[in-house]
Design a protein around this motif. Structure first.
Motif, mmCIF file in Angstrom:
data_model
loop_
_atom_site.group_PDB
_atom_site.id
_atom_site.type_symbol
_atom_site.label_atom_id
_atom_site.label_comp_id
_atom_site.label_asym_id
_atom_site.label_seq_id
_atom_site.Cartn_x
_atom_site.Cartn_y
_atom_site.Cartn_z
ATOM 1 N N MET A 10 0.809 -1.209 0.000
ATOM 2 C CA MET A 10 0.000 0.000 0.000
ATOM 3 C C MET A 10 0.851 1.272 0.000
ATOM 4 O O MET A 10 0.484 2.269 -0.608
ATOM 5 C CB MET A 10 -0.958 0.007 1.205
ATOM 6 N N GLY A 11 1.982 1.229 0.664
ATOM 7 C CA GLY A 11 2.869 2.387 0.658
ATOM 8 C C GLY A 11 3.436 2.655 -0.723
ATOM 9 O O GLY A 11 3.502 3.799 -1.181
ATOM 10 N N THR A 12 3.844 1.592 -1.422
ATOM 11 C CA THR A 12 4.394 1.720 -2.770
ATOM 12 C C THR A 12 3.345 2.227 -3.746
ATOM 13 O O THR A 12 3.606 3.111 -4.576
ATOM 14 C CB THR A 12 4.930 0.360 -3.258
ATOM 15 N N LEU A 13 2.133 1.677 -3.666
ATOM 16 C CA LEU A 13 1.065 2.084 -4.578
ATOM 17 C C LEU A 13 0.634 3.531 -4.344
ATOM 18 O O LEU A 13 0.309 4.252 -5.295
ATOM 19 C CB LEU A 13 -0.139 1.167 -4.427
ATOM 20 N N SER A 14 0.605 3.950 -3.094
ATOM 21 C CA SER A 14 0.146 5.311 -2.786
ATOM 22 C C SER A 14 1.057 6.367 -3.402
ATOM 23 O O SER A 14 0.607 7.472 -3.736
ATOM 24 C CB SER A 14 0.056 5.513 -1.269
ATOM 25 N N ALA A 15 2.331 6.027 -3.582
ATOM 26 C CA ALA A 15 3.246 6.967 -4.231
ATOM 27 C C ALA A 15 2.903 7.145 -5.711
ATOM 28 O O ALA A 15 3.237 8.163 -6.321
ATOM 29 C CB ALA A 15 4.687 6.475 -4.092
ATOM 30 N N GLU A 16 2.214 6.162 -6.294
ATOM 31 C CA GLU A 16 1.855 6.207 -7.717
ATOM 32 C C GLU A 16 0.465 6.781 -7.953
ATOM 33 O O GLU A 16 0.263 7.565 -8.880
ATOM 34 C CB GLU A 16 1.914 4.787 -8.309
ATOM 35 N N VAL A 17 -0.510 6.372 -7.130
ATOM 36 C CA VAL A 17 -1.905 6.742 -7.398
ATOM 37 C C VAL A 17 -2.550 7.520 -6.260
ATOM 38 O O VAL A 17 -3.776 7.725 -6.270
ATOM 39 C CB VAL A 17 -2.760 5.487 -7.703
ATOM 40 N N GLY A 18 -1.785 7.968 -5.291
ATOM 41 C CA GLY A 18 -2.359 8.720 -4.195
ATOM 42 C C GLY A 18 -3.310 7.885 -3.369
ATOM 43 O O GLY A 18 -2.965 6.806 -2.901
ATOM 44 N N GLY A 19 -4.542 8.355 -3.222
ATOM 45 C CA GLY A 19 -5.515 7.632 -2.414
ATOM 46 C C GLY A 19 -6.339 6.621 -3.187
ATOM 47 O O GLY A 19 -7.085 5.844 -2.584
ATOM 48 N N ALA A 20 -6.207 6.602 -4.518
ATOM 49 C CA ALA A 20 -7.007 5.689 -5.347
ATOM 50 C C ALA A 20 -6.366 4.313 -5.422
ATOM 51 O O ALA A 20 -6.138 3.760 -6.509
ATOM 52 C CB ALA A 20 -7.194 6.285 -6.739
ATOM 53 N N LEU A 21 -6.080 3.729 -4.273
ATOM 54 C CA LEU A 21 -5.370 2.452 -4.213
ATOM 55 C C LEU A 21 -6.175 1.303 -4.806
ATOM 56 O O LEU A 21 -5.617 0.332 -5.307
ATOM 57 C CB LEU A 21 -5.022 2.132 -2.752
ATOM 58 N N TRP A 22 -7.486 1.409 -4.761
ATOM 59 C CA TRP A 22 -8.357 0.338 -5.247
ATOM 60 C C TRP A 22 -8.236 0.155 -6.759
ATOM 61 O O TRP A 22 -8.406 -0.961 -7.266
ATOM 62 C CB TRP A 22 -9.808 0.644 -4.883
ATOM 63 N N ALA A 23 -7.953 1.234 -7.506
ATOM 64 C CA ALA A 23 -7.970 1.177 -8.970
ATOM 65 C C ALA A 23 -6.902 0.237 -9.547
ATOM 66 O O ALA A 23 -7.228 -0.659 -10.341
ATOM 67 C CB ALA A 23 -7.839 2.580 -9.559
ATOM 68 N N PRO A 24 -5.619 0.391 -9.192
ATOM 69 C CA PRO A 24 -4.619 -0.535 -9.742
ATOM 70 C C PRO A 24 -4.795 -1.960 -9.240
ATOM 71 O O PRO A 24 -4.483 -2.914 -9.956
ATOM 72 C CB PRO A 24 -3.286 0.052 -9.272
ATOM 73 N N LEU A 25 -5.310 -2.124 -8.028
ATOM 74 C CA LEU A 25 -5.542 -3.474 -7.500
ATOM 75 C C LEU A 25 -6.633 -4.182 -8.299
ATOM 76 O O LEU A 25 -6.521 -5.363 -8.618
ATOM 77 C CB LEU A 25 -5.927 -3.398 -6.023
ATOM 78 N N LEU A 26 -7.681 -3.452 -8.632
ATOM 79 C CA LEU A 26 -8.762 -4.034 -9.424
ATOM 80 C C LEU A 26 -8.290 -4.361 -10.840
ATOM 81 O O LEU A 26 -8.597 -5.435 -11.381
ATOM 82 C CB LEU A 26 -9.944 -3.061 -9.474
ATOM 83 N N LEU A 27 -7.502 -3.467 -11.450
ATOM 84 C CA LEU A 27 -6.979 -3.714 -12.799
ATOM 85 C C LEU A 27 -6.032 -4.914 -12.791
ATOM 86 O O LEU A 27 -6.077 -5.764 -13.698
ATOM 87 C CB LEU A 27 -6.252 -2.467 -13.312
ATOM 88 N N ALA A 28 -5.189 -5.009 -11.780
ATOM 89 C CA ALA A 28 -4.258 -6.144 -11.687
ATOM 90 C C ALA A 28 -5.017 -7.460 -11.557
ATOM 91 O O ALA A 28 -4.610 -8.478 -12.127
ATOM 92 C CB ALA A 28 -3.314 -5.954 -10.500
ATOM 93 N N LEU A 29 -6.121 -7.458 -10.805
ATOM 94 C CA LEU A 29 -6.942 -8.660 -10.675
ATOM 95 C C LEU A 29 -7.493 -9.090 -12.034
ATOM 96 O O LEU A 29 -7.436 -10.274 -12.393
ATOM 97 C CB LEU A 29 -8.093 -8.409 -9.706
ATOM 98 N N LEU A 30 -8.003 -8.143 -12.808
ATOM 99 C CA LEU A 30 -8.561 -8.463 -14.122
ATOM 100 C C LEU A 30 -7.483 -9.024 -15.050
ATOM 101 O O LEU A 30 -7.728 -9.976 -15.801
ATOM 102 C CB LEU A 30 -9.203 -7.218 -14.736
ATOM 103 N N LEU A 31 -6.287 -8.455 -15.010
ATOM 104 C CA LEU A 31 -5.187 -8.961 -15.838
ATOM 105 C C LEU A 31 -4.792 -10.377 -15.418
ATOM 106 O O LEU A 31 -4.521 -11.240 -16.261
ATOM 107 C CB LEU A 31 -3.977 -8.028 -15.740
ATOM 108 N N ALA A 32 -4.766 -10.622 -14.114
ATOM 109 C CA ALA A 32 -4.404 -11.954 -13.613
ATOM 110 C C ALA A 32 -5.451 -12.996 -14.004
ATOM 111 O O ALA A 32 -5.114 -14.139 -14.322
ATOM 112 C CB ALA A 32 -4.234 -11.919 -12.095
ATOM 113 N N LEU A 33 -6.726 -12.608 -14.010
ATOM 114 C CA LEU A 33 -7.793 -13.548 -14.353
ATOM 115 C C LEU A 33 -7.691 -14.024 -15.797
ATOM 116 O O LEU A 33 -8.124 -15.144 -16.119
ATOM 117 C CB LEU A 33 -9.163 -12.905 -14.111
#
Length: 449
Positions: free
Chosen positions: A46-69
């Motif tokens: 979460m610390g690493t992601l927040s440096a990239e997307v600020g508070g929108a941490l859910w967005a890259p996590l959701l996209l990564a899930l779709l790519l993994a699926l």
């Protein structure tokens, strides 16, 4: 994403009896995959992601899930079609009929597995264990790997029962984060508006994609389950359900943890913290002792090492059965029906790597992802190539567009890697190619058996 109805065909398939014990049920497989995906990395992610997307941490996590699926869909088809130990290496051997490709795919999995296990063992012996007892890192890491090998050799059922306990502890730690922030929010604390805030100078789409590449690494681990397919009861029915259910569960937990982290703390504080989830719990005012999270992280690391070594030993066993490695590596304990020779070899290599003392972030994360993306591309292509190969049993069938998109997603992720990563990954693959050709020359030498 996929067709729910399985397919069948009348042609012959490889139905030779397995030397391994079929002891893995649906719930055990679900927890195996979930435990491998929910690793210790989430406690720093979460610390690493927040440096990239600020508070929108859910967005890259959701996209990564779709790519993994996407790639998970390809694994579901191939595992249920060819439920043999060895996973991606076996799929490559069937699809491409080129031993060098099969070897390099298997070698990539092995390199990723033993390097990751070595890194995890050092992490186990380092700061996490140091919270409770001060012991020298390298000898402790070697002793830890020996214990993992003993559990692995005792039996797949015993190993996965241990995984059940550790996975429950891993998940409970993340549930605690979600729960304490929910109570914080109910008491009037936190700031919900932060979940949609990107850094001021960032393009939301580009920032989300860049962060998704980081988040994607947190979803890898599902591919290790392909290597224990030979030990699963009724894989055609059980495997797809366990695979997709575990990935979706992990995705939901990750997204909720991302939302909780953003609500509890601003992005600047999350990105500056080396233990962001610990900071989140502290900010909630729940009064949970810091050693609790150290213990949970310790369990997560131990579980990751166990599951990784199970994978590495089964890849080695499967490759030995296919003649891609010495046949001696396929030896199995008569009573336990576990691949003792493969366990011994992979554990010895992992122990040797711990002697370096520092595997390094590059080798543990990005380069391993590079090697796994090579494996994922091979697997997605193999699905399409093997559509003409019919088997006698029913199996899962994914929509044709899914493996195509899976290849595209892997290529997209590969384009984001640095030159240094490509160099290091290329060196590892070249080393694998050299080993393969040396082995081939020795097998053709006069007097070779």
């Amino acid at each position: 994403m996929s067709t729910p109805a399985p397919t069948s065909a009348p042609a012959a398939s490889d139905s030779s009896p397995s030397k391994l014990k079929q002891a893995i049920t649906g719930p055990l497989l679900y927890l195996f995959i979930l435990g491998d995906v929910l690793g210790a990395g989430i406690y720093a992610l979460m610390g690493t992601l927040s440096a990239e997307v600020g508070g929108a941490l859910w967005a890259p996590l959701l996209l990564a899930l779709l790519l993994a699926l996407l790639t998970a869909g390809s694994y579901a088809e191939l595992v249920t079609k060819y439920p043999k130990a060895g996973g991606a290496a076996i799929f490559a051997e069937r699809a491409f009929r080129q031993p060098v490709i099969s070897f390099l795919v298997g070698f990539s999995m092995l390199a990723a597995g033993v390097t990751s296990a070595a890194g995890l063992s050092l992490a186990f012996a380092g700061d996490y264990l140091g919270t409770f007892v001060d012991l020298p890192a390298v000898p402790t890491a070697i002793a830890f790997l020996a214990l993992v090998a003993c559990l692995n050799a005792r039996g797949i059922s015993e190993s996965l029962k241990g995984n059940v306990i550790m996975t429950v502890i891993e998940v409970s730690g993340l549930v605690v984060v979600i729960a304490v922030v929910a109570m914080m929010l109910g008491g009037g604390g936190g700031d919900v508006s932060r979940i949609g805030e990107f850094p001021v100078d960032a393009n939301p789409a580009i920032a989300t994609l860049g962060a998704a590449i980081i988040a994607y690494y947190s979803f890898v681990g599902f591919e290790t389950s392909a290597n224990i397919a030979e030990e699963v009861r009724d894989p055609s029915r059980v495997y797809p359900r366990a695979l997709f259910a575990s990935l979706i569960t992990a995705g939901v937990v990750y997204v909720l943890v991302g939302l909780a982290s953003s609500i509890a703390l601003p992005a600047s504080e999350l990105s500056d913290s080396t233990g962001p989830l610990l900071a989140v719990v502290s900010a909630s005012g729940a009064g949970i002792p810091e050693w609790v999270f150290s213990l949970i992280a310790l369990v997560a690391v131990a579980n990751g090492a166990l599951l990784t070594m199970i994978m590495a030993s089964r890849v080695t066993f499967g490759m030995a059965e296919q003649g891609l490695l010495p046949r001696a590596f396929g030896a199995v304990l008569p009573r336990r029906k576990t691949p003792w020779a493969a366990i011994l070899v992979t554990t010895a290599v992992a122990m040797g790597l711990t002697l370096i003392g520092d595997i390094g972030t590059l080798a543990e994360t990005v380069v391993l992802l590079l090697l796994l993306l090579f494996v994922f591309i091979s697997t997605n292509v193999a699905v399409l190539v093997l559509r003409r190969d019919r088997v006698q049993h029913e199996h899962f069938r994914v929509w044709t567009a899914v493996p195509v998109l899976g290849v595209a997603s892997c290529v997209l992720l590969l384009t984001q890697q640095s030159g240094q990563v490509w160099l290091f990954g290329g060196i590892l693959l070249a080393a694998g190619a050299v080993l393969f050709f040396v082995a081939r020359l020795r097998s053709k030498a006069p007097g070779a058996r």
